[in-house]
Design a protein around this motif. Structure first.
Motif, short mmCIF file in Angstrom:
data_model
loop_
_atom_site.label_atom_id
_atom_site.label_comp_id
_atom_site.label_asym_id
_atom_site.label_seq_id
_atom_site.Cartn_x
_atom_site.Cartn_y
_atom_site.Cartn_z
N TYR A 1 -35.54 44.89 -95.50
CA TYR A 1 -36.93 44.72 -95.93
C TYR A 1 -37.25 45.52 -97.19
O TYR A 1 -38.22 45.22 -97.90
CB TYR A 1 -37.89 45.12 -94.80
CG TYR A 1 -37.90 46.59 -94.47
CD1 TYR A 1 -38.80 47.47 -95.07
CD2 TYR A 1 -36.99 47.12 -93.55
CE1 TYR A 1 -38.82 48.81 -94.78
CE2 TYR A 1 -37.01 48.47 -93.25
CZ TYR A 1 -37.92 49.31 -93.85
OH TYR A 1 -37.91 50.65 -93.55
N ASP B 1 -38.08 43.61 -88.89
CA ASP B 1 -37.68 43.35 -90.28
C ASP B 1 -37.95 41.89 -90.63
O ASP B 1 -37.32 40.98 -90.08
CB ASP B 1 -36.19 43.65 -90.48
CG ASP B 1 -35.80 43.74 -91.94
OD1 ASP B 1 -36.29 42.90 -92.74
OD2 ASP B 1 -35.01 44.63 -92.31
N ALA C 1 -42.23 47.30 -90.57
CA ALA C 1 -40.81 47.59 -90.76
C ALA C 1 -40.62 49.08 -91.01
O ALA C 1 -39.72 49.72 -90.43
CB ALA C 1 -40.26 46.76 -91.91
#
Length: 349
Positions: free
Chosen positions: A155, A121, A113
């Motif tokens: 995230y 994500d 991510a």
């Protein structure tokens, strides 16, 4: 001791010796090919082993079943009581202790991510759980549903504690979905287990995540690149490889239709809808399947230009981009490796 008794002993020893020799040959007999099919992580998988001791191959295939089942029971977002679902249920409430395997995969997901600027994500679960593409409950969510859940995707709101091996989603109703990385992790684990069982030649195919171990009869494996919307056995070309991972993400794999509109399964964390570009698929060639799994989705989301630039900046990773107008774009490392077999496609230099 009588001569008769001596003769009986000699015969008994001979029978035992014959049995031991026969058992040795049975245990060390080599098979040309042995395979097993599995269904975990929402896909049909197969492991094929070549030119190995039968006992070793049988053990390795059983071990593969154990590995895949274990990862499925820990990381599936579609099954109740998995570690991932327990994390989701405790979102915004409390951290959840997980196994080393689940912790490591989530940690890797966060790494990708960061690497892709959020194109990949793992908190996409708040959106993928609405679409449910790939299940019998697949549907097109309303714009209001998507708008509401988009704010849950971030995230950076995943909190990891390495010492306690806990995972915490900071906001209520956040959801993890490791579907874009768990199969790659599983393929790598199965490969390592094959090696520990003295298997030198095998093909691991976890629903399109392909890993070839060693070579076949002294020659590199030919790994086909799937033709979109065709049977899995149909390819547009191939590469040769040993100890190589090949992972493809395409819009033709899993989708839901609304009238004439097709919505594929690769969802954009920024919009909540499938990524929209001119790509049909992206294939990543790498040393590790976990890399290929995460990067195939990520580079698809980046699109052709940015995705190609990203791949060419990385070592030991190659890519094959296939566009909707049947054009093939190859990363620098793939230009000398990809062999075109379907002349209806064109390689763009």
């Amino acid at each position: 001791m009588s001569q008769k008794n001596n003769r009986i002993i000699e015969i008994a020893v001979l029978v035992i010796l014959i049995f031991v020799v026969a058992l040795y040959f049975i245990m060390n007999k080599k098979i040309d090919e042995l395979s097993k099919t599995y269904y975990y992580l929402g896909t049909v998988s197969e492991v094929k082993i070549f030119n190995a001791k039968k006992s070793n191959a049988e053990d390795a295939l059983e071990d593969a079943n154990t590995i895949l089942k274990d990862i499925h029971n820990k990381m599936s977002a579609q099954q109740d009581n998995t570690e991932v679902n327990k994390i989701n249920e405790k979102a915004g409430i409390s951290p959840v202790a997980v196994s080393n395997e689940t912790f490591n995969v989530i940690e890797s997901a966060i790494k990708y991510a960061n690497l892709t600027g959020g194109v990949f994500d793992p908190t996409i679960g708040a959106i993928s759980s609405l679409w449910q593409i790939g299940t019998n409950n697949a549907r097109v969510p309303s714009a209001d549903e998507i708008s509401k859940n988009l704010q849950l995707i971030n995230y950076k709101n995943i909190e990891l504690d390495k010492n306690k091996k806990t995972v915490f989603l900071k906001e209520k109703n956040m959801r993890l979905d490791l579907g874009a990385i768990a199969k790659g992790y599983a393929a790598d684990l199965v490969c390592e287990n094959l090696k520990s069982n003295d298997i030198e030649s095998a093909i691991i195919n976890l629903g399109g995540n392909v890993f070839v171990l060693g070579n076949k009869s002294g020659e590199p494996y030919k790994i086909g690149i799937q033709a979109p919307y065709e049977e899995t056995s149909t390819s547009i070309g191939y590469i040769k490889g040993e100890n190589t991972s090949v992972v493809t993400s395409g819009i033709y794999e899993r989708f839901v239709k609304d009238g004439d509109k097709l919505y594929h399964h690769m969802l954009n964390p920024k919009t909540g809808y499938p990524f929209e570009n001119n790509l049909n698929s992206v294939t990543i060639v790498s040393n590790k399947s976990i890399d290929g799994d995460a990067l195939s989705t990520s580079t698809f989301g980046m699109g052709l230009e940015k995705g190609m630039e990203f791949i060419n900046s990385k070592k030991d990773v190659g890519a094959i981009f296939l566009t909707k107008d049947k054009k093939i774009y190859l990363s620098d490392s793939m230009k000398s490796k990809f062999i075109l077999t379907d002349e209806s496609y064109k390689i763009v230099e």
